[in-house]
Design an enzyme around this catalytic site. Structure first.
Site, short mmCIF file in Angstrom:
data_model
loop_
_atom_site.label_atom_id
_atom_site.label_comp_id
_atom_site.label_asym_id
_atom_site.label_seq_id
_atom_site.Cartn_x
_atom_site.Cartn_y
_atom_site.Cartn_z
CB CYS A 194 103.89 43.99 4.09
SG CYS A 194 102.23 44.70 4.01
CB CYS A 202 99.75 48.65 2.65
SG CYS A 202 100.80 47.87 3.89
CD1 TRP A 243 81.67 40.36 -10.76
CD2 TRP A 243 82.65 38.36 -10.92
NE1 TRP A 243 81.15 39.55 -9.77
CE2 TRP A 243 81.73 38.32 -9.84
CE3 TRP A 243 83.39 37.21 -11.21
CZ2 TRP A 243 81.54 37.19 -9.05
CZ3 TRP A 243 83.19 36.09 -10.42
CH2 TRP A 243 82.27 36.08 -9.36
CG HIS A 246 76.79 42.90 -10.60
ND1 HIS A 246 75.73 42.46 -9.87
CD2 HIS A 246 77.84 42.10 -10.30
CE1 HIS A 246 76.12 41.41 -9.13
NE2 HIS A 246 77.39 41.17 -9.38
CB CYS A 296 100.45 44.57 0.75
SG CYS A 296 101.51 46.03 0.59
NE ARG A 326 85.70 46.15 -5.39
CZ ARG A 326 84.52 45.55 -5.35
NH1 ARG A 326 83.57 46.03 -4.59
NH2 ARG A 326 84.27 44.47 -6.06
CD GLU A 341 78.34 41.59 -1.80
OE1 GLU A 341 78.66 41.21 -2.94
OE2 GLU A 341 79.01 42.41 -1.15
CD GLU A 369 80.57 46.11 -8.78
OE1 GLU A 369 79.94 46.89 -8.04
OE2 GLU A 369 81.30 45.19 -8.36
CE LYS A 370 78.71 51.11 -18.79
NZ LYS A 370 80.12 50.69 -18.60
CD GLU A 419 83.48 40.31 -2.03
OE1 GLU A 419 84.13 40.80 -2.97
OE2 GLU A 419 82.58 39.47 -2.19
C1 GLA Z 1 81.51 41.52 -4.43
C2 GLA Z 1 81.53 42.86 -3.75
C3 GLA Z 1 80.49 43.80 -4.24
C4 GLA Z 1 80.31 43.70 -5.74
C5 GLA Z 1 80.03 42.27 -6.11
C6 GLA Z 1 79.80 42.06 -7.59
O1 GLA Z 1 80.81 40.57 -3.78
O2 GLA Z 1 81.45 42.76 -2.36
O3 GLA Z 1 80.87 45.10 -3.87
O4 GLA Z 1 81.48 44.13 -6.36
O5 GLA Z 1 81.12 41.49 -5.75
O6 GLA Z 1 79.55 40.72 -7.90
ZN ZN Z 2 102.18 46.52 2.67
#
Ligand code: GLA
Ligand code: ZN
Length: 677
Positions: A161, A116, A316, A359, A156, A112, A308, A356-357, A151
């Site tokens: 760019c 660009c 992570w 998380h 790039c 994700r 969040e 993220e399983k 986020e």
């Molecule tokens: C970020 C993202 C979420 C998720 C969390 C995990 O804040 O926006 O999609 O990946 O991190 O901590």
């Molecule tokens: Zn680019």
């Protein structure tokens, strides 16, 4: 633009991903939301392929169902535009939509935050989807607000760019002569003779890995450009929504002290600030407080959303410690204490597969509610419900401001020398923490902020001074303010060209000192700051040791050791009705406390609570619902706080409060203060 969020209580909820589950699980989930007092769900965050399985096909049936389900339960949606992860078909059809990284590698599909921001396909298809969503759900009350992408971040270095960068530079400089001057391009024969010669500064050109570049002015401009480019992508989507829904509340989730994006520039285009708080177990409460403060300060103190946080653990970090019992609640109230008007989580239910399983989530894979986390989430849900709307919209006034500026951060860390141990955040956080520990209310300001109303403006690493900043600071001091210029004040202009005449550049007259040399010693090598006169004590200092030459200032402290023992490290000059202080080293926490208290005393600024015990945090919010004193105990032991003159009621426990407040371990008091008390 809206100043208020459309809610009648603090909304509570977070990211919910029904696209990963079958319908029976959705029904189970909404029942559990009800039990936990959850009423706002961020949905449709990563569902682009499901919504648009091919370029000419949109399918909204599932999202219709999700929104109808929420609506049927009186819950609302923070509706994502789903554009943070592009569909596989898009990467296949338009390979140039994928970013080129700092090593010059063109990426392939996967993951994700990988589009660009200047690729024509992304700039066409992302706003098209946002527009489709807005057209479909316009007028639906279930959509409380819009959540563009997710986020934004990264960078790039692709040919799109690079071309856009040349246009951006042309707008900034007009002529190549101006550009070459700004970059001091005669150095190493870097002179540009045609716009087409400019290349994106990645590791195939000037960059030598993080924090190393041959041409700081070029790298700094690329940082500005990339922040603008990603903001441009945000704006395309926001405009597409606005075209359908003129009064939509639109935002995206920021990341606090996230280096690559100049959020001050972003804030102008967001209706409300929303951000994701993921403190590591090593983060101090002050570091977390500073991030909230920064986010609140972006829009002049307007309340923000905690978009969040994890209810329990991340996946992570290297070691994903559980939040100890009570810590999630404490951190949630900490956000509110600093100005949050929403408390939200990532995530509602743990994914069964992918990264993220592990998380944390409100619900585990098993979906049980007889768990510690669910109980804590539900308890907080009940508290937020009971509080109703009383704190909504309340401001968090402050008379102390600490300087925080992204371009200064970039520039100081782009620089080769004087020390590799220089970390902008670490220094600024230490300064903030000194005020915070003593119970002062603090804001964070930058070059465009209005300084009126502050008694103290304190800075460190105010390395880069854009045009007008020195005049603004000088006017602040002459009008009666107390200013602190810390390490490396006023070294360079906004292109990172050193001011002729040396530091502190245009602040030299105000501060009454100039810096002759700067000693940089390895971490752990200390000197001493020996206070003189009214201030007393000897404190450790480290990292950099500026040799201050006094022209017109009092010496308040001198170095204790080395060949510069006895020479000034802290000075003060009175100017107009105010004072300008200059500090030449990185002082330990005890020394910073003495210094920051002295600044506040000189400015007549009092802490919210005097003699605040260690580990206790205090803030005050003021609004139509009253004046609210928040007392937060970040320690696992009981604490007693004396708040002279306090009378009121703790809205969380219902107890009457007097001057002496008992704080249970990790406890919170939210005291509505009685008028006239
Ligand atoms: C970020 C993202 C979420 C998720 C969390 C995990 O804040 O926006 O999609 O990946 O991190 O901590
Ligand atoms: Zn680019």
């Amino acid at each position: 633009m809206t100043d208020h969020l459309p809610f009648s209580k603090i909304p509570y909820g977070g990211d919910w991903n029904p696209e990963q589950w079958e319908r029976p699980v959705w029904d189970e989930d909404v029942n559990l939301f009800e039990q936990a007092g959850i009423d706002l769900l961020s949905v449709n965050i990563f569902a682009w392929t499901a919504l648009q399985p091919a370029e000419d096909t949109y399918e909204f049936a599932r999202l219709d169902e999700v929104l109808a389900l929420l609506e049927s339960r009186g819950m609302r949606a923070c509706l994502g535009t789903s554009t943070a992860a592009i569909p596989a078909w898009m990467a296949t059809q338009y390979p140039d939509v994928m970013r080129v990284d700092e090593q010059g590698r063109q990426h392939r599909f996967g993951g994700r935050h990988n589009a660009c921001p200047n690729s024509p396909a992304y700039r066409r298809l992302a706003p098209a989807l946002a527009g489709q969503l807005a057209r479909r759900y316009a007028g639906r009350d279930v959509v409380a607000l819009w959540h563009v992408s997710n986020e934004f971040g990264g960078a790039c270095y692709c040919p799109h760019c690079e071309r856009a960068f040349r246009v951006w530079l042309r707008e900034r400089y007009g002529t190549l002569a101006a550009l070459n001057h700004a970059w001091n391009a005669a150095f190493w024969s870097q002179t540009i003779t045609a716009w087409e010669e400019i290349v994106a500064p990645n590791e195939l050109s000037v960059q030598g890995g993080e924090r190393t570049t041959a041409v700081q002015g070029l790298t700094l401009d690329y940082q500005r450009f990339m922040s603008d480019a990603l903001l441009g992508a945000y704006r395309l989507e926001a405009d597409a929504i606005r075209a359908e829904i003129p009064n939509a509340v639109i935002t995206t989730n920021l990341m606090g002290t996230y280096r690559p994006l100049d959020y001050r520039a972003w804030a102008l285009h967001l209706d409300v600030i929303a951000w994701d708080s993921y403190p590591s177990p090593q983060d101090t409460p002050a570091a977390v407080a500073m991030r909230h403060t920064l986010m609140r300060s972006l829009k002049g103190g307007q309340p923000f959303m905690l978009m969040e946080q994890t209810p329990s653990q991340q996946n992570w970090q290297a070691y994903n410690a559980l939040k100890r019992p009570g810590v999630m609640r404490l951190q949630s109230w900490q956000a509110v204490a600093h100005g949050a008007d929403a408390v939200m989580f990532f995530q509602m239910r743990r994914s069964v597969g992918a990264c993220e399983k592990f998380h944390g989530a409100v619900m585990e894979h098993h979906g049980r509610t007889d768990t510690r986390v669910f109980r804590e989430v539900a308890q907080l849900g009940a508290e937020l419900k009971a509080l109703e709307d009383v704190t909504l919209g309340a401001r968090t006034p402050a008379r102390v401001a600490v300087w925080f500026d992204w371009p200064a951060w970039w520039a100081v860390e782009n620089s080769s020398g004087p020390t590799a141990a220089l970390h902008y955040l670490k220094e600024v956080t230490a300064l903030y923490a000194a005020f915070h520990a003593q119970g002062y209310a603090v804001d964070l300001v930058g070059p465009d902020s209005d300084l009126d109303g502050y008694g103290v403006v304190a800075s460190t690493l105010l390395y880069l001074l854009p045009a007008g900043a020195a005049q603004k600071i000088t006017a602040f001091v002459e009008g009666g303010g107390v200013f602190l210029g810390g390490l490396m004040t006023g070294v360079a202009d906004e292109s990172d060209r050193v001011f002729p005449g040396g530091p502190p550049g245009p602040l030299r007259d105000l501060l009454g000192v100039w810096v002759e040399e700067v000693d940089a010693l390895p971490p752990g090598e200390m000197n001493e700051l020996v206070m003189q006169g009214d201030l007393s004590g000897t404190f450790g200092c480290t990292l950099l040791f500026e040799q201050l030459r006094v022209e017109d200032a009092e010496v308040l402290a001198t170095y204790g050791q080395d060949f510069y023992a006895g020479t000034p490290v802290l000075t003060r000059r009175r100017a107009g009705k105010g004072q300008a202080w200059k500090l030449g080293s990185s002082v330990d926490a005890a020394g910073l406390r003495v210094l920051t208290r002295a600044l506040c005393d000189e400015a007549g600024v009092s802490p919210l609570v005097p003699d605040l015990p260690d580990g206790v945090e205090v803030t005050r919010r003021e609004g139509e619902g009253g004046s609210f004193l928040f007392l937060l105990n970040h320690t696992p032991e009981e604490r007693q706080v004396v708040v002279p003159g306090l009378r009121g009621r703790d809205l969380l426990s219902g107890e009457a409060m007097g001057e002496s407040v008992a704080l249970p371990p990790r406890g919170v008091r939210l005291v509505r203060e009685e008028v006239g008390a």
